[in-house]
Design an enzyme around this catalytic site. Structure first.
Site, PDB file in Angstrom:
ATOM      1  N   ALA A  71       0.846  -1.199   0.000  1.00 50.08           N
ATOM      2  CA  ALA A  71       0.000   0.000   0.000  1.00 50.08           C
ATOM      3  C   ALA A  71       0.872   1.236   0.000  1.00 50.08           C
ATOM      4  CB  ALA A  71      -0.931   0.005   1.218  1.00 50.08           C
ATOM      5  N   ASP A  72       0.338   2.289  -0.572  1.00 47.37           N
ATOM      6  CA  ASP A  72       1.015   3.580  -0.539  1.00 47.37           C
ATOM      7  C   ASP A  72      -0.033   4.681  -0.519  1.00 47.37           C
ATOM      8  OD1 ASP A  72       3.848   4.855  -0.846  1.00 47.37           O
ATOM      9  OD2 ASP A  72       2.527   6.034  -2.124  1.00 47.37           O
TER      10      ASP A  72
END
Length: 204
Positions: A71-72
């Protein structure tokens, strides 16, 4: 087996909140924005690269039941990506840009499994009040903004400046839980919009 390819304590906290068992294995990738890359493509690419990097690290193992979550999250105002501030002056600049405005928080999420590579993007609109100078000085001195995209966390002191949002609250924290759970289910079942896991990061 689920691996979170992130060192973010907030993402770990959210996965535990959802009742998931997992291990943490941060991915070491280049997080610089590529030339001409828009914010949505940026967070999606980093999420996929993080998940793929950790997936490849386990190439010699039995990966039949392995899922890797990457995730970012980034903050975007006027189309400009606001990452983590480099110092207090940078944090002040970001907060002054956000104050009294509406901005977007984008999170790219990606899961790699034997079923394929799955990714999505979640977007939340965040409304910010004006920030008084006294509060600004206190907040900067606390050090809280320094490890957060856009120099704030919705679950901390800065919550006092956020009268409302449109979208997922947990997305602003760094991981849209409902969408993440659905993506993990897709990666387990191999349902819709799949592609084979790339053998190299360059294939992304």
């Amino acid at each position: 087996m689920l691996i979170l390819a992130s060192s973010s304590p907030r993402r770990s906290e959210l996965l535990r909140l959802a009742g998931l068992d997992f291990t943490v294995e941060p991915a070491d990738i280049d997080e610089r924005v590529q030339e001409g890359e828009n914010p949505a493509k940026y967070v999606q690419r980093l999420a996929m690269e993080k998940a793929q990097a950790v997936w490849e690290h386990h190439a010699a193992e039995d990966r039949d039941h392995l899922r890797v979550l990457g995730a970012d999250t980034t903050v975007v105002c006027d189309g400009v990506i606001l990452g983590k501030p480099v110092d207090q002056a940078d944090a002040r600049h970001m907060l002054e840009k956000l104050a009294g405005r509406t901005h977007q928080v984008l999170t790219g999420i990606a899961v790699v499994s034997q079923r394929g590579l799955f990714s999505e993007i979640d977007i939340t609109q965040v409304f910010f009040d004006l920030i008084g100078e006294k509060e600004m000085v206190h907040y900067l001195a606390s050090g809280e903004p320094m490890d957060k995209a856009g120099a704030y966390g919705i679950q901390g002191y800065a919550a006092r400046w956020i009268p409302r949002i449109e979208g997922c609250f947990f997305n602003v924290m760094g991981l849209p839980l409902a969408r993440t759970m659905a993506l993990l289910a897709r990666a387990r079942e191999g349902t819709s919009e799949t592609q084979p896991p790339p053998s190299r990061l360059s294939a992304l």
